[in-house]
Design a protein around this motif. Sequence first.
Motif, short mmCIF file in Angstrom:
data_model
loop_
_atom_site.label_atom_id
_atom_site.label_comp_id
_atom_site.label_asym_id
_atom_site.label_seq_id
_atom_site.Cartn_x
_atom_site.Cartn_y
_atom_site.Cartn_z
N MET A 26 1.22 4.47 -2.75
CA MET A 26 0.49 5.64 -2.25
C MET A 26 0.87 6.92 -3.00
O MET A 26 -0.01 7.69 -3.41
CB MET A 26 0.72 5.81 -0.75
N MET A 42 -7.70 1.82 -0.26
CA MET A 42 -6.79 2.00 0.87
C MET A 42 -7.56 1.96 2.19
O MET A 42 -7.13 1.31 3.15
CB MET A 42 -6.05 3.34 0.74
N TYR A 101 -2.35 8.24 -4.90
CA TYR A 101 -3.13 8.77 -3.78
C TYR A 101 -4.32 9.61 -4.23
O TYR A 101 -5.38 9.61 -3.60
CB TYR A 101 -2.24 9.59 -2.84
N LEU A 127 0.83 -1.20 0.00
CA LEU A 127 0.00 0.00 0.00
C LEU A 127 0.87 1.25 0.00
O LEU A 127 0.63 2.20 -0.78
CB LEU A 127 -0.91 -0.01 1.23
N LEU A 128 1.88 1.26 0.84
CA LEU A 128 2.78 2.41 0.91
C LEU A 128 3.53 2.64 -0.41
O LEU A 128 3.73 3.77 -0.84
CB LEU A 128 3.79 2.23 2.05
N LYS A 159 -8.11 5.57 -2.99
CA LYS A 159 -8.44 5.99 -1.62
C LYS A 159 -9.47 5.06 -0.99
O LYS A 159 -9.36 4.69 0.17
CB LYS A 159 -8.97 7.43 -1.64
#
Length: 224
Positions: free
Chosen positions: A32, A45, A36, A28-29, A42
Amino acid sequence: MVRVSLQQTVDSVVIHDLKNLAFRLSALLQNMEESYENPLFKQSMAEILGDTVRKMNAIVSRYRQSRQQIVVKLKVDINQILMKSIEDIPPRRMRDLQTEFSLIELPLIWGDPFYLHNAFRSVIENGIDAMPRGGTLTISTKLATQRKKKKICVEISDTGAGMSESFVRDELFSAFRTTKDTGLGLGLFTSKQILALHSGKIEVMSTPGSGTTFRILLPVEENG
């Protein structure tokens, strides 16, 4: 014979599950910064973070129980646990795979649904990992008899690369032996210990180039 205590099995489950959650957060990071501003990202996430928090809370709660050497055995439906194990696999990992089921109606048996779920999922994930370019994952259940005792037989098969007899014998179920860059080598090791806690066992039929079948046998208590 290597004897593994209940607490060692519990610890292996916790480590394996936390590693999987850490991998999800890491992925996920990594995405991002690039994604994002995408509304779909979003939403995804938020769902992943919420699900990860729930799973971590469940792990902590379960670990507190297991420190008291508790395995909660209930009357369980093995077919339901298998289906839940498949449902919990992220869809992106199943994208290039065909999944076939052949499930018969089974008697309920005594088992811990949490640990059996972990055992089945690890075996299923091993099959998925064996087919990086796609293939067929087949899951079947039936009743069998061994030494005049009735057993539930679960077979999980893949059409992947297969494994050599020596690898299956010497390395497949060993702790901290893995062929994956991100793995700890605890998944199948833990599965085998969990099944042993349920008086079950796991057998492997595999030939290089011809795929693999894991056969799991669990006892049926006639008067349970």
